[in-house]
Design a protein around this motif. Structure first.
Motif, PDB file in Angstrom:
ATOM      1  N   ALA A  41      12.571   4.724  -2.003  1.00 38.15           N
ATOM      2  CA  ALA A  41      11.886   5.853  -2.641  1.00 38.15           C
ATOM      3  C   ALA A  41      10.481   6.008  -2.073  1.00 38.15           C
ATOM      4  N   ASP A  42       9.975   7.232  -2.114  1.00 44.71           N
ATOM      5  CA  ASP A  42       8.583   7.498  -1.746  1.00 44.71           C
ATOM      6  C   ASP A  42       7.685   6.712  -2.702  1.00 44.71           C
ATOM      7  N   GLY A  43       6.808   5.880  -2.150  1.00 44.36           N
ATOM      8  CA  GLY A  43       5.979   5.036  -2.993  1.00 44.36           C
ATOM      9  C   GLY A  43       5.005   5.793  -3.860  1.00 44.36           C
ATOM     10  N   ARG A  44       4.657   7.018  -3.477  1.00 44.41           N
ATOM     11  CA  ARG A  44       3.683   7.806  -4.234  1.00 44.41           C
ATOM     12  C   ARG A  44       4.311   8.534  -5.409  1.00 44.41           C
ATOM     13  N   THR A  45       5.586   8.923  -5.265  1.00 50.41           N
ATOM     14  CA  THR A  45       6.189   9.807  -6.259  1.00 50.41           C
ATOM     15  C   THR A  45       7.457   9.252  -6.894  1.00 50.41           C
ATOM     16  N   GLU A  78      -0.972   4.613 -13.089  1.00 55.46           N
ATOM     17  CA  GLU A  78       0.474   4.610 -12.930  1.00 55.46           C
ATOM     18  C   GLU A  78       0.891   5.873 -12.195  1.00 55.46           C
ATOM     19  N   LEU A  79       1.467   5.681 -11.004  1.00 58.62           N
ATOM     20  CA  LEU A  79       1.861   6.824 -10.190  1.00 58.62           C
ATOM     21  C   LEU A  79       3.197   7.388 -10.621  1.00 58.62           C
ATOM     22  N   ASP A 103       0.860  -1.193   0.000  1.00 58.36           N
ATOM     23  CA  ASP A 103       0.000   0.000   0.000  1.00 58.36           C
ATOM     24  C   ASP A 103       0.889   1.233   0.000  1.00 58.36           C
ATOM     25  N   VAL A 104       1.100   1.837  -1.175  1.00 54.84           N
ATOM     26  CA  VAL A 104       2.042   2.961  -1.267  1.00 54.84           C
ATOM     27  C   VAL A 104       1.402   4.312  -0.975  1.00 54.84           C
ATOM     28  N   ASP A 105       0.068   4.402  -1.066  1.00 49.28           N
ATOM     29  CA  ASP A 105      -0.571   5.706  -0.877  1.00 49.28           C
ATOM     30  C   ASP A 105      -1.357   5.810   0.429  1.00 49.28           C
ATOM     31  N   GLY A 106      -1.360   4.746   1.237  1.00 50.60           N
ATOM     32  CA  GLY A 106      -1.966   4.807   2.554  1.00 50.60           C
ATOM     33  C   GLY A 106      -3.480   4.762   2.581  1.00 50.60           C
TER      34      GLY A 106
END
Length: 581
Positions: free
Chosen positions: A268-272, A219-220, A192-195
């Protein structure tokens, strides 16, 4: 950034369809006086040479169950079916081939006049048969090799169309919940990268490029690996993992990157995709080869698991390197051995029940601090006879975890976990994949089932890889094999709580394996992973095939409403630390 389609209806096709998500439709009522015979029903005793094919392989727009048989043997194939009521039935056959290929169909003692599989894919009527209620025999016969068949139907409806049977693909229990069109990959990692509490995923391409998608298929972000190294990448899975090291409710992405002429291990930040921290990738300076590069979450400190282990096989040198959450190196163990001698993956597992992990790689066990506990290089000195996969279970009932391993041509070994002593061993062709558990009725458990891999003869049209199941009891005796001959492919096992009632179901290739050790086709593509994807308590099966990632669940599942992934050990062991090997 592109939006990927999420498909929530049953699609058994080559599939570029992009349809909005919806609740899976209810299964329609059975067709009256109609018997559908999928090609997969003939697989129980598949003759040598006959090949399983899907729509992509046949260049077809749609194949029933996405599963056809290419008849590359003259040996007849027969199944027994149940005719629901007496009367006159029309035979329909869906097939394709060339002018010099073909086959006929026999129903009981009557053979069709016409032939099938002699041209483009078609739905053909094959004549009428007077049948009593009860069992009947359907046989593929008088075969001229090369035709393909995906389904036969006996029906009192002489006007039946192929569109009429499309809703009846796969068992009634199987519902397609989600489907994503993704870059072609054999390595997809989940978290779960965006929480938002939903399962997202990262697609790793063979050249180590990475694409991160949310649960809806958006695709983020993506990382494109440098093109000058593409041809040097590994033939195996690319390294990557999703884990919430920072404990903020969002998983970070850990993977390989090439920055300013150097290789890096990055978090890395999972969102960006923004790099949060990095450390040099634990390999020798370039140039080097890319063999087995893997990452796994480990539990090397008190408290919840929050460490990382990297395995890097450069050919001639293999490193096992452990890191804390901040990427501070904890330890490194180095072996100088040929490619693959330590297998393909690294397994952090608590074998001595002290709450912390030992680290298993190949036939070598390291303690929490990276010190060797034991090795069995005496048994596996040849890099070709390496560990292809591992599972962990108390095999002999002494209350301690044992290690079951598929060791290529040397077969299956059961080790005592903390000593490396062999409990039993046996052979099973090239032992590639395995599963352990109490699966078979009337057989003392637990059992071990091995996918015994065979290789096609070069210069022929035999499949490059095929596999057949070898079932062993808990003493190492062979119980049975299935199917009668190896079937083409290099399939995985997945096992889990399919119905949500605590019962373990086992799947292999496209099949559900029953308590007799034989299979029923369940999915249109080969299984890849199994866990509580939707977060409702039951576990779903994820299949993967040439850019199509699908999530299937049971229509009869008793969902608890409790997300199993909230348990960090479940998340780590059942979701994150997943590998084909």
């Amino acid at each position: 950034m592109k939006e990927l389609a999420v498909v929530a209806m049953l699609l058994c096709c080559t599939g570029s369809s992009r349809i909005a998500a919806q609740t899976p439709a209810a299964r329609p009522a059975p067709l009256p006086a109609t018997v559908i015979i999928p090609a997969s029903d003939f697989i129980q005793e598949l003759p040598k040479g006959v090949v399983i094919a899907d729509a992509n392989a046949l260049h077809a727009p749609w194949i029933f169950n996405n599963t056809a048989l290419v008849l590359k043997s003259k040996t007849n194939m027969q199944v027994r079916v149940q005719v629901p009521e007496a009367g006159r039935y029309m035979l329909f056959v869906r097939s394709q081939g060339e002018k010099n290929t073909g086959f006929k169909v026999a129903v009981n003692d009557k053979v069709t006049v016409g032939e099938f599989g002699r041209g483009p894919l078609s739905w053909q009527a094959g004549g009428t048969f007077e049948l009593p209620a009860g069992p009947a025999y359907v046989k593929l016969t008088r075969i001229e090799m090369g035709a393909a068949v995906d389904v036969l139907v006996l029906s009192k409806n002489a006007d039946l169309k192929e569109a009429d049977i499309r809703p009846y693909q796969l068992p009634e229990d199987v519902a397609l919940l989600k489907q994503y069109i993704i870059p072609s990959s054999n390595a997809v990692k989940f978290g779960d990268v965006d929480g938002d509490g939903k399962t997202d995923f990262m697609v790793l391409e063979p050249d180590f490029s990475a694409h991160v998608f949310d649960n809806a298929g958006k695709e983020l972000w993506a990382y494109q690996a440098p093109t000058e190294y593409v041809k040097e990448r590994s033939e195996f899975e690319a390294p990557g993992v999703l884990w919430d090291f920072d404990r903020n409710g969002r998983a970070e992405v850990v993977h390989w990157r090439f920055i300013e002429g150097q290789e890096w291990l990055v978090v890395a930040d999972g969102r960006t995709g923004r790099i949060l921290r990095k450390t040099p990738w634990p390999t020798q300076p370039l140039p080097h080869v890319y063999n087995n590069f893997r990452l796994a979450i480990a539990h090397l400190h008190a408290g919840p698991a929050n460490d990382l282990v990297a395995y890097t096989d450069m050919g001639g040198t293999q490193n096992v390197t452990a890191y804390a959450a901040d990427l501070k190196q904890l330890w490194q163990h180095t072996e100088h051995r040929k490619k693959d001698n330590l297998g393909h993956y690294v397994y952090p597992v608590d074998l001595n029940s002290d709450g912390l992990d030992e680290v298993l790689v190949g036939s070598l066990l390291l303690d929490t601090s990276g010190k060797e506990i034991w090795n069995r290089f005496d048994l596996l000195p040849d890099n070709h006879d390496h560990a292809d996969s591992y599972k962990f279970i108390d095999m002999n009932g002494d209350g301690r975890l044992d290690i079951a391993t598929a060791n290529s041509e040397t077969g299956v070994f059961i080790y005592d976990g903390m000593t490396g002593k062999i409990i039993w061993q046996n052979t099973a062709e090239h032992s590639q994949q395995l599963a352990v558990g109490n699966f078979l009725k009337g057989v003392s458990g637990p059992q071990v089932v091995i996918g015994g891999r065979t290789y096609g003869t070069k210069g022929t049209d035999e499949p490059g890889l095929s596999s057949q199941l070898y079932w062993f009891d808990n003493g190492g005796s062979l119980v049975k094999k299935w199917p009668g001959n190896p079937i083409n492919g290099n399939p995985d096992f997945v096992r889990g709580n399919w119905r949500g009632d605590g019962t373990t179901w086992l799947f292999w290739h496209k099949f559900r394996l029953n308590d007799a050790g034989t299979g029923e086709l369940y999915f249109p593509d080969t299984v890849f992973h199994m866990f509580d994807f939707t977060g409702r308590g039951a576990e779903e099966v994820i299949t993967l095939n040439q850019g199509r990632l699908s999530v299937f669940g049971s229509r009869r599942a008793a969902h608890s409403g409790k997300d199993s992934k909230k348990n960090l050990e479940y998340l780590r062991n059942s979701v994150v630390n997943h590998t084909h090997y």
